[in-house]
Design a protein around this motif. Structure first.
Motif, short mmCIF file in Angstrom:
data_model
loop_
_atom_site.label_atom_id
_atom_site.label_comp_id
_atom_site.label_asym_id
_atom_site.label_seq_id
_atom_site.Cartn_x
_atom_site.Cartn_y
_atom_site.Cartn_z
N LYS A 12 0.74 -1.12 -0.13
CA LYS A 12 0.07 -0.12 0.10
C LYS A 12 0.86 1.38 0.22
O LYS A 12 2.04 1.22 0.69
N LYS A 13 0.39 2.46 -0.73
CA LYS A 13 1.02 3.68 -0.77
C LYS A 13 0.27 4.49 0.11
O LYS A 13 -0.86 4.58 -0.35
N SER A 14 0.71 5.64 0.61
CA SER A 14 -0.11 6.65 1.28
C SER A 14 0.71 7.69 1.71
O SER A 14 1.98 7.76 1.68
N ARG A 15 -0.10 8.99 1.65
CA ARG A 15 0.62 10.19 2.12
C ARG A 15 -0.23 11.10 2.67
O ARG A 15 -1.39 10.73 2.74
N GLY A 16 0.13 12.04 3.45
CA GLY A 16 -0.63 12.87 4.03
C GLY A 16 0.19 13.98 4.67
O GLY A 16 1.49 13.92 4.90
#
Length: 66
Positions: A12-16
């Motif tokens: 999974k890839k995530s950013r914030g």
């Protein structure tokens, strides 16, 4: 397996904007033994990866796409 050195595939890839001013890019990595780890990576690496890509992190080095 140490968190200083690992290898696996991107699950999974995530950013914030966790603190409201800095963009954080994270990968969830599934290791060969079935465990998962979360790793913070730079923009260039994050942009170059897709789910299913292999990533290797050697002790004392930044993660790299394999």
């Amino acid at each position: 397996m140490s968190h200083d050195a690992w290898e696996g595939t991107v699950a999974k890839k995530s950013r914030g904007l966790l603190d409201g001013s800095n963009m954080y890019r994270r990968l969830k990595i599934r290791c060969a033994d079935g465990s998962t780890i979360k790793a913070r990576v730079g923009k260039d690496l994050w942009n170059s990866l897709e789910v299913g890509d292999r990533v290797v992190k050697r002790a004392g080095e930044d993660p790299v796409k394999q």
